[in-house]
Design a protein around this motif. Structure first.
Motif, PDB file in Angstrom:
ATOM      1  N   CYS A   7     -14.906  -1.434  45.552  1.00  0.00           N
ATOM      2  CA  CYS A   7     -13.946  -2.542  45.499  1.00  0.00           C
ATOM      3  C   CYS A   7     -14.601  -3.822  46.016  1.00  0.00           C
ATOM      4  CB  CYS A   7     -12.700  -2.229  46.315  1.00  0.00           C
ATOM      5  SG  CYS A   7     -11.546  -3.621  46.363  1.00  0.00           S
ATOM      6  N   ARG A   9     -13.026  -6.342  47.058  1.00  0.00           N
ATOM      7  CA  ARG A   9     -12.245  -6.936  48.156  1.00  0.00           C
ATOM      8  C   ARG A   9     -12.443  -6.165  49.467  1.00  0.00           C
ATOM      9  NH1 ARG A   9      -8.423 -10.939  46.738  1.00  0.00           N
ATOM     10  NH2 ARG A   9      -7.627 -10.773  44.616  1.00  0.00           N
ATOM     11  N   CYS A  10     -12.183  -4.837  49.418  1.00  0.00           N
ATOM     12  CA  CYS A  10     -12.175  -4.077  50.679  1.00  0.00           C
ATOM     13  C   CYS A  10     -13.400  -3.168  50.840  1.00  0.00           C
ATOM     14  CB  CYS A  10     -10.890  -3.254  50.798  1.00  0.00           C
ATOM     15  SG  CYS A  10     -10.786  -1.894  49.622  1.00  0.00           S
ATOM     16  N   CYS A  23      -8.710  -1.551  42.342  1.00  0.00           N
ATOM     17  CA  CYS A  23      -8.518  -0.861  43.623  1.00  0.00           C
ATOM     18  C   CYS A  23      -7.032  -0.599  43.856  1.00  0.00           C
ATOM     19  CB  CYS A  23      -9.084  -1.715  44.749  1.00  0.00           C
ATOM     20  SG  CYS A  23      -8.818  -1.006  46.387  1.00  0.00           S
ATOM     21  N   ASP A  26      -5.634  -2.802  47.094  1.00  0.00           N
ATOM     22  CA  ASP A  26      -5.469  -4.261  47.150  1.00  0.00           C
ATOM     23  C   ASP A  26      -5.645  -4.960  45.798  1.00  0.00           C
ATOM     24  OD1 ASP A  26      -8.172  -4.036  46.744  1.00  0.00           O
ATOM     25  OD2 ASP A  26      -8.732  -4.588  48.779  1.00  0.00           O
TER      26      ASP A  26
HETATM   27 ZN   LIG Z   1      -9.902  -2.644  47.653  1.00  0.00          ZN
END
Ligand SMILES: [Zn+2]
Length: 410
Positions: A7, A9-10, A23, A26
């Motif tokens: 991912c 983002r995370c 994901c 998120d």
């Molecule tokens: Zn994520």
């Protein structure tokens, strides 16, 4: 040597052994990750020489699956006749006449690999044509949702490729809503449907990243000072940046990076606006309107990654009006012999502005991406140029209605 998906983002890892979307935590875009040190030991850039001139020459850094291919990629890098040190990467020579061939070739390759049957896509036009063509090759069903006023070529090619086409009264964002509705239906899970929306599956980026490998290889493994890229969904920008990071790990290039420049149409410039306001994500652009149909993307899903790349690369974002784009399309045709898609010609507008402002110097090597052939925009360009037509350039609706009876029903 694909190992997992990650991912953006995370940082969470997901399996690459089955179809994945975004994901689940998120909504972040998932990137394919490889065992690059292992690739480095097994394969060197020197071994590319003599390989077939398609994007699959980089299969060491692509998923291991039997390619669904029409010979996409390894497009010419043409030196500009007008500007020394400027190159035009001509993606109009791809199958289906646009850069979308790369992403959809990779995406359909993986869809077939995973045994998916029905692929749904909201498209501004050229992605639809590419999905339709590669689905035809793979024997999969393509279900296309695109605005009713897309260039005529996009509708006709999808029809001939045997795709299921739904013309939507609205923009690509409205088309995306149609796909979202379809996902709620009973048949979605039962019948092997899959959503191949830009950046909502991990492999279109993988196809597009080959543009980054090609820029490096075709410039003799030197990075240019700048890359100007017409940005709708921005997958190519994401893909090229990812390619540069991979190539550095592989030892094919060093830590140098080109300044990445987004060009958008003044009538739909969410990234330019967010960039100028110093924001990390874009707002939905209202009343999006431009004849460069590929740039009519009111809010790209990968906005946070695009803006991050512009920042990290010390790039910028520039807009071009439809009048400037049409004039640049004509200039490129006359001066370079390249009949470009309006989206591609927008790069010339951006380059001129960045030279005038001193952002680029004459000695800087800059690559301009022509993302498609002008031949797919004949009706659009004709309407923009015909002096007898009083209507504004983007109004192609009369032609839409005329032809609908011939190639319908949708
Ligand atoms: Zn994520």
């Amino acid at each position: 040597m694909l190992t997992h998906l990650e991912c953006t983002r995370c940082g969470e890892h997901y399996s690459a052994d089955r179809p994945q979307t975004v994901c689940p935590k998120d909504g972040g875009i998932l990137y394919a990750r490889y065992d690059l040190p292992k690739v480095k030991r097994a394969f060197s850039a020197a071994r590319l020489a003599g390989r077939a001139p398609t994007m699959w020459r980089y299969d060491a850094v692509l998923p291991e699956a039997n390619p669904v291919s029409l010979g996409e990629g390894f497009t010419p890098m043409l030196p500009s006749r007008e500007f020394p040190n400027v190159y035009i990467k001509d993606e109009g020579l791809n199958p289906t006449g646009s850069f979308k061939a790369r992403g959809l070739a990779a995406c359909v390759t993986m869809a077939r690999h995973f045994g998916l049957k029905k692929l749904a896509i909201p498209s501004a036009g050229n992605a639809a044509g590419a999905l339709a063509a590669y689905s035809a090759v793979a024997g999969l069903e393509a279900h296309i949702f695109m605005p009713q006023d897309v260039p005529m070529a996009n509708r006709i090619e999808c029809d001939y490729y045997g795709a299921h086409v739904t013309l939507v009264d609205g923009l690509i964002s409205d088309c995306a809503r149609k796909v979202a509705e379809l996902k709620e239906s009973e048949s979605w899970k039962k019948e092997g449907w899959f959503d191949v929306t830009t950046t909502k599956e991990p492999y279109r980026v993988e196809g597009k990243k080959t543009m980054g490998y090609e820029v490096a290889e075709q410039l003799g493994w030197r990075m240019p000072q700048g890359i100007i890229y017409p940005t709708g969904g921005g997958v190519g920008l994401l893909g090229m940046w990812k390619a540069f990071e991979e190539m550095e790990v592989l030892g094919w290039i060093g830590s140098e990076r080109p300044k990445m420049i987004t060009v958008q149409a003044a009538g739909c410039a969410p990234i330019v606006k967010a960039w100028e306001e110093g924001k990390q994500s874009a707002e939905m652009w209202t009343n999006a309107s431009t004849l460069a149909s590929g740039l009519r993307v009111p809010k790209p899903y990968g906005d946070y990654l695009i803006l991050d790349i512009l920042k990290k690369s010390q790039g910028t974002a520039v807009s071009a009006t439809d009048e400037e784009i049409v004039a640049a399309t004509r200039d490129w045709a006359k001066n370079e012999g390249i009949f470009a898609a309006p989206e591609g010609a927008a790069c010339l507008v951006a380059y001129r502005k960045l030279r005038a402002s001193g952002f680029f110097k004459p000695q800087d090597t800059v690559v301009l991406f022509n993302t498609g052939t002008g031949l797919k925009y004949l009706d659009v360009l004709d309407a923009a140029q015909a002096p007898s037509r009083a209507k504004p350039a983007q109004s192609t609706k009369p032609a839409t209605r005329q032809i609908a009876g011939i190639i319908g029903p949708y």
